[in-house]
Scaffold this motif. Sequence first.
Motif, short mmCIF file in Angstrom:
data_model
loop_
_atom_site.label_atom_id
_atom_site.label_comp_id
_atom_site.label_asym_id
_atom_site.label_seq_id
_atom_site.Cartn_x
_atom_site.Cartn_y
_atom_site.Cartn_z
N HIS A 155 0.81 -1.21 0.00
CA HIS A 155 0.00 0.00 0.00
C HIS A 155 0.84 1.27 0.00
N GLY A 156 2.01 1.22 0.59
CA GLY A 156 2.81 2.44 0.64
C GLY A 156 4.20 2.19 1.14
N ALA A 157 5.13 3.03 0.72
CA ALA A 157 6.54 2.89 1.09
C ALA A 157 6.77 3.58 2.42
N GLY A 158 6.33 2.93 3.50
CA GLY A 158 6.50 3.50 4.82
C GLY A 158 6.31 2.44 5.88
N LEU A 159 7.01 2.58 6.99
CA LEU A 159 6.89 1.60 8.06
C LEU A 159 5.52 1.63 8.72
N THR A 160 4.82 2.76 8.64
CA THR A 160 3.47 2.79 9.20
C THR A 160 2.54 1.84 8.44
N LEU B 37 -2.69 4.05 11.84
CA LEU B 37 -1.36 3.78 11.27
C LEU B 37 -1.36 3.96 9.77
N PHE B 38 -2.45 3.58 9.12
CA PHE B 38 -2.55 3.68 7.67
C PHE B 38 -2.57 5.14 7.23
N ALA C 93 5.09 9.22 14.90
CA ALA C 93 4.86 10.30 15.86
C ALA C 93 3.43 10.82 15.75
N THR C 94 2.95 10.98 14.51
CA THR C 94 1.57 11.43 14.31
C THR C 94 0.58 10.38 14.82
N ALA C 95 0.84 9.11 14.52
CA ALA C 95 -0.05 8.05 15.00
C ALA C 95 -0.09 8.04 16.53
#
Length: 456
Positions: free
Chosen positions: A320-325, A369-370, A376-378
Motif C-alpha cells: 500500500h505504501g513505502a513507509g513503516l506505518t 497507522l494507515f 509520531a503522528t499516530a
Amino acid sequence: MPFNSLPFLLLFLPVALGLHALCVARRPGWRVAWLAGLSFAFYGWWDLRFVPLLAASIALNWLAGEAWRRSGRGDVLTAAIVLDLGLLGLYKYLGFFAGLTDAVTGASLPLVSLALPLGISFFTFQHIAYLVDLRRGKAEPMTLAEYAVYIAFFPRVIAGPLVRPSELVGQLRAPEPSSADRAASGLMLLTAGLAKKVFLGDGLGSSIDPLWAAAAAGGRPDFATALQATVGYALQLYFDFSGYTDMALGLALLFGIVLPENFRAPYRAASIQDFWRRWHITLSLFLRDYLYIPFGGSRHGVPRQLLALFLTMALGGLWHGAGLTFVAWGAAHGIALGLHVLWRRAGLRLPEAAGFLATFVFVCLAWVLFRAPDFATALSVYRGLLGLGTEAGGAPEFWPLAAGAAALAILGPTAREAVERLIPRGWAAAATALLLAAILLQVGNDANQAFIYARF
C-alpha cells in the motif's frame, strides 16, 4: 483525469461511449483494440509521462508469456516477475529502502525520489496474476490487444479492482451484450459511486484532513478531536475507495464488461476474518492465492499458518505504501487474523454484536497507522484517544454527517445491491438524473478531491 472531474464526465466519457457504440455497430472485430486504445488515451490524459512505461510493461510481460508457451521454460516467467517487482521497487520503494538502510547501518545513502507512475501497484499485480495463472494452467493465452485491455482497461487501471485473466478474457472474445438494463445499471452505479465520493468521502475529508495535518505538525489532539480524526478517516476511506470501485464497475458495464465485486459492507463484519472477506475483496483474494497459500497457508500446522498470515499481511501493508506505518498496519492485521485462528481453534465464540463492535474498533484504530505519515503522528492520535491530549480542534457539524455515513455503511445496502433492486424503475432513473446533476454542480465548484487509492 479523475472520474470525479468535469473533463472526464462531460468530454471523455460521452465521446468514448459514442465512438465505442459506433465501433461495435460497424466494426465489432475491432472492439478489443478500440478498448485498448481508449485505455491508453485515458492513462495518457491523466499522466502522459508514463504511457511508454505502461506500454513496455504490457509488451514485455505478454512476450514472456508467449515465450513460455513455446519453450516451456519457467525461468522466462520468473525473470518477467522479477523485472515487474524490480520496476515497482525502483519507482515506489527506492527512497524507502535507502532511508531504512541509513537508519539501520548509519550509512549515508543518497535519497532518490522518482515520480510514482499511476496505478503501478495494481498493474504489477495484474502482470503477476497472468504469468502465474498461465503457468498453473488457470489462464488462457491472450492476444496482445486482449492483454493490453486486461492490464490497462481504463475504469480499473488506477485503483482496481484486481481482475483475474479468466474473469475477463471470455468477455473480450464474446460479442458485446447489448442490454438497456445493463447500461442503466452501469449509469446508476457510476452515479452512486460519484455521490459516495463527492458528498460523503470528500465531505468527511474536509472536516478531518485539517485535524490530521495539525497532528502531523506536532499537535496534541484531545479525545474528541482524536475520535473525530479516527472515525472520520475510517468512513472517508470507505466511501472514497468503495465509491471509486462503484464508478469503475459502472463504467465497465457501460462498455459491456463485468468487473468483480470489491466491497461487501465491510463495516458490518463480525470478525476480522469476515472484514477481509468484505474489504477490498479482490486484493484479499490475490494475497491469499499468491502469498498466503505459497507461504504454506493452513496446510502445515498452526505455527506455519500464523507466520503465513503475518507475512502476507505485512507485505500487503508494504504494497500500500513505502513507509513503516503501512507495514505496521499490515502486521497488526496479520496478528489479529492469527489471534482469530487461535480463538476459533479453542472453540471460543463471541456474541455477534460483541464481535461487530470489537472488529469495528480494531479496524478504526489500525486505520490510524494507515493514515498517519509517521509514527509520531499516530502516537499523537492514540494519546488523544486515551485522553492524554490537550488541544481541541474538532468540528461539531462533523458528527451528523458521520452518523449518516456510518448508518449507510453498516445498515444500508451496498450500491450494487441497491442498483439490482431498482432496475428497471422509472422513478429510479429520474432520481439518478437529479443526483447526477447535483454531482456535476458540486464538481463544477471545484469541491472534489483526489482519490485516496490513486496514490498507491
